[in-house]
Scaffold this motif. Sequence first.
Motif, PDB file in Angstrom:
ATOM      1  N   ARG A   1       0.879  -1.261   0.002  1.00 17.99           N
ATOM      2  CA  ARG A   1       0.048  -0.024  -0.022  1.00 17.99           C
ATOM      3  C   ARG A   1       0.923   1.294  -0.066  1.00 17.99           C
ATOM      4  NH1 ARG A   1      -2.457  -1.157   4.043  1.00 17.99           N
ATOM      5  NH2 ARG A   1      -4.257  -2.075   3.221  1.00 17.99           N
ATOM      6  N   LEU A   2       1.931   1.298   0.904  1.00 19.10           N
ATOM      7  CA  LEU A   2       2.917   2.221   0.844  1.00 19.10           C
ATOM      8  C   LEU A   2       3.386   2.602  -0.717  1.00 19.10           C
ATOM      9  CD1 LEU A   2       4.233   4.361   2.426  1.00 19.10           C
ATOM     10  CD2 LEU A   2       5.832   2.892   3.257  1.00 19.10           C
ATOM     11  N   ASP A   3       3.857   1.380  -1.149  1.00 21.71           N
ATOM     12  CA  ASP A   3       4.503   1.595  -2.393  1.00 21.71           C
ATOM     13  C   ASP A   3       3.655   1.932  -3.510  1.00 21.71           C
ATOM     14  OD1 ASP A   3       6.852   0.420  -1.202  1.00 21.71           O
ATOM     15  OD2 ASP A   3       6.384  -1.413  -1.995  1.00 21.71           O
ATOM     16  N   MET A   4       2.331   1.674  -3.600  1.00 23.03           N
ATOM     17  CA  MET A   4       1.425   2.035  -4.083  1.00 23.03           C
ATOM     18  C   MET A   4       1.118   3.532  -4.184  1.00 23.03           C
ATOM     19  SD  MET A   4      -1.543  -1.021  -4.192  1.00 23.03           S
ATOM     20  CE  MET A   4      -2.447  -0.175  -5.310  1.00 23.03           C
ATOM     21  N   ASN A   5       1.034   4.038  -2.688  1.00 22.68           N
ATOM     22  CA  ASN A   5       0.811   5.353  -2.842  1.00 22.68           C
ATOM     23  C   ASN A   5       2.132   6.043  -3.074  1.00 22.68           C
ATOM     24  OD1 ASN A   5      -1.660   5.143  -1.456  1.00 22.68           O
ATOM     25  ND2 ASN A   5      -0.793   4.693   0.667  1.00 22.68           N
ATOM     26  N   LEU A   6       3.313   5.870  -3.092  1.00 23.81           N
ATOM     27  CA  LEU A   6       4.440   6.460  -3.356  1.00 23.81           C
ATOM     28  C   LEU A   6       4.251   6.478  -4.831  1.00 23.81           C
ATOM     29  CD1 LEU A   6       7.022   5.018  -1.070  1.00 23.81           C
ATOM     30  CD2 LEU A   6       6.152   7.234  -1.051  1.00 23.81           C
ATOM     31  N   GLU A   7       4.014   5.143  -5.482  1.00 22.27           N
ATOM     32  CA  GLU A   7       3.978   5.316  -6.919  1.00 22.27           C
ATOM     33  C   GLU A   7       2.912   5.924  -7.367  1.00 22.27           C
ATOM     34  OE1 GLU A   7       4.959   4.226 -10.764  1.00 22.27           O
ATOM     35  OE2 GLU A   7       5.976   3.731  -8.771  1.00 22.27           O
ATOM     36  N   LYS A   8       1.820   6.392  -6.747  1.00 16.17           N
ATOM     37  CA  LYS A   8       0.562   7.214  -7.303  1.00 16.17           C
ATOM     38  C   LYS A   8       1.039   8.473  -7.223  1.00 16.17           C
ATOM     39  CE  LYS A   8      -3.327   4.401  -6.074  1.00 16.17           C
ATOM     40  NZ  LYS A   8      -4.550   4.379  -5.093  1.00 16.17           N
ATOM     41  N   GLY A   9       1.898   8.868  -6.089  1.00 19.36           N
ATOM     42  CA  GLY A   9       2.493  10.218  -5.914  1.00 19.36           C
ATOM     43  C   GLY A   9       3.428  10.592  -7.121  1.00 19.36           C
ATOM     44  N   ARG A  10       4.195   9.629  -7.409  1.00 18.04           N
ATOM     45  CA  ARG A  10       5.227   9.917  -8.286  1.00 18.04           C
ATOM     46  C   ARG A  10       4.708  10.136  -9.740  1.00 18.04           C
ATOM     47  NH1 ARG A  10       7.609   7.112 -12.060  1.00 18.04           N
ATOM     48  NH2 ARG A  10       6.613   5.059 -11.703  1.00 18.04           N
ATOM     49  N   MET A  11       3.556   8.964 -10.206  1.00 20.43           N
ATOM     50  CA  MET A  11       2.767   9.371 -11.431  1.00 20.43           C
ATOM     51  C   MET A  11       1.963  10.606 -11.464  1.00 20.43           C
ATOM     52  SD  MET A  11       1.303   5.623 -11.789  1.00 20.43           S
ATOM     53  CE  MET A  11       0.406   5.779 -13.281  1.00 20.43           C
ATOM     54  N   ARG A  12       1.344  11.186 -10.285  1.00 21.81           N
ATOM     55  CA  ARG A  12       1.042  12.539 -10.039  1.00 21.81           C
ATOM     56  C   ARG A  12       1.909  13.646 -10.619  1.00 21.81           C
ATOM     57  NH1 ARG A  12      -0.672  12.058  -5.293  1.00 21.81           N
ATOM     58  NH2 ARG A  12      -2.584  10.602  -5.712  1.00 21.81           N
ATOM     59  N   ASP A  13       2.992  13.415  -9.790  1.00 16.78           N
ATOM     60  CA  ASP A  13       4.055  14.364 -10.145  1.00 16.78           C
ATOM     61  C   ASP A  13       4.549  14.461 -11.433  1.00 16.78           C
ATOM     62  OD1 ASP A  13       3.987  15.256  -7.579  1.00 16.78           O
ATOM     63  OD2 ASP A  13       5.798  13.845  -6.859  1.00 16.78           O
ATOM     64  N   ASP A  14       4.603  13.004 -12.027  1.00 16.60           N
ATOM     65  CA  ASP A  14       5.088  12.915 -13.634  1.00 16.60           C
ATOM     66  C   ASP A  14       3.956  13.678 -14.272  1.00 16.60           C
ATOM     67  OD1 ASP A  14       7.428  11.972 -12.816  1.00 16.60           O
ATOM     68  OD2 ASP A  14       6.757   9.774 -13.282  1.00 16.60           O
ATOM     69  N   LEU A  15       2.631  13.358 -14.181  1.00 12.60           N
ATOM     70  CA  LEU A  15       1.546  13.809 -14.931  1.00 12.60           C
ATOM     71  C   LEU A  15       1.521  15.155 -14.834  1.00 12.60           C
ATOM     72  CD1 LEU A  15      -0.803  13.153 -16.551  1.00 12.60           C
ATOM     73  CD2 LEU A  15      -2.211  12.896 -14.603  1.00 12.60           C
ATOM     74  N   GLN A  16       1.716  15.885 -13.562  1.00 17.69           N
ATOM     75  CA  GLN A  16       1.472  17.310 -13.307  1.00 17.69           C
ATOM     76  C   GLN A  16       2.746  17.952 -14.442  1.00 17.69           C
ATOM     77  OE1 GLN A  16      -0.605  19.120 -11.900  1.00 17.69           O
ATOM     78  NE2 GLN A  16       0.055  20.770 -12.578  1.00 17.69           N
ATOM     79  N   GLY A  17       3.715  17.298 -14.235  1.00 21.54           N
ATOM     80  CA  GLY A  17       4.969  17.862 -15.073  1.00 21.54           C
ATOM     81  C   GLY A  17       4.595  17.644 -16.516  1.00 21.54           C
ATOM     82  N   MET A  18       4.054  16.645 -17.039  1.00 21.71           N
ATOM     83  CA  MET A  18       3.523  16.605 -18.179  1.00 21.71           C
ATOM     84  C   MET A  18       2.692  17.704 -18.772  1.00 21.71           C
ATOM     85  SD  MET A  18       3.449  12.343 -19.021  1.00 21.71           S
ATOM     86  CE  MET A  18       2.886  12.536 -20.685  1.00 21.71           C
ATOM     87  N   ARG A  19       1.640  17.933 -17.778  1.00 23.68           N
ATOM     88  CA  ARG A  19       0.668  18.871 -17.979  1.00 23.68           C
ATOM     89  C   ARG A  19       1.611  20.239 -18.220  1.00 23.68           C
ATOM     90  NH1 ARG A  19      -4.008  17.417 -13.432  1.00 23.68           N
ATOM     91  NH2 ARG A  19      -4.886  15.573 -14.801  1.00 23.68           N
ATOM     92  N   ASP A  20       2.375  20.376 -17.236  1.00 25.84           N
ATOM     93  CA  ASP A  20       2.925  21.846 -17.247  1.00 25.84           C
ATOM     94  C   ASP A  20       4.004  21.944 -18.543  1.00 25.84           C
ATOM     95  OD1 ASP A  20       2.087  22.338 -14.682  1.00 25.84           O
ATOM     96  OD2 ASP A  20       3.797  21.648 -13.582  1.00 25.84           O
ATOM     97  N   LYS A  21       4.398  21.070 -18.976  1.00 25.22           N
ATOM     98  CA  LYS A  21       5.127  21.041 -20.292  1.00 25.22           C
ATOM     99  C   LYS A  21       4.299  21.202 -21.252  1.00 25.22           C
ATOM    100  CE  LYS A  21       9.165  18.203 -18.911  1.00 25.22           C
ATOM    101  NZ  LYS A  21       9.886  16.903 -19.267  1.00 25.22           N
TER     102      LYS A  21
END
Length: 231
Positions: A155-175
Amino acid sequence: MLLASVRGALRHRTVVLEAVPTLMNIAQCSQRRTYIDETKALVLRNLLVDTLSMSRKFQDAGLSREQADELTKHITEVIILNKIKMEDTFVAKKEFEKVIMEQDSRVQLFKAELAKAQDNQAANVNKELERQQSFLDKMRTEVRHEIDKLTSSQRLDMNLEKGRMRDDLQGMRDKTTELEIKVDRDINELKSSVEKAKNDTIKSVITILGTFSAIAFTISRFMQMGAGGGG
């Protein structure tokens, strides 16, 4: 036990064989009636026949006393030998009952030992089952703990992965936003350049047309002037 019975029978045989002629000789003496009765009882107990009566019957049948005694003696020997053989072949009732009682006692003892062994075995089985149940409960607790720990880790790994994916998605949105802004700016600049070039082209065309018109007008005047001079 069987050997003792045979020896006893042989002793009885010797006593009977020795007692037969004595019994026949003293049967007629009234002063020794008691001894005759005891000897007769011994003979009857071992031979199951009355030798004196048998000898008298032989005498009544026509045999002499010596012949009757000798015949009775041989018959007595045959009876004793047959009795010994019967005792060797078959078991006496008392001995048989004694053996049955001993066997019953052994069977009861065996049953008691078997019941005790079964009780001990059942107790050991129950103890082993309790030990196995305790071990299974312990293993179940440990497995549940490991599963909970693994689930929490996942669950912790999934939350971390979700956070990383959220950050990546936000970065892609910014770009993407930056790219859209840049494209819009480039399009606006291109439009401005096109409008400027269009205006410059129109101005150039107008200038060229004006120049051509002036040239045409000048040529037309020269032609008119030339025509007037010739006239």
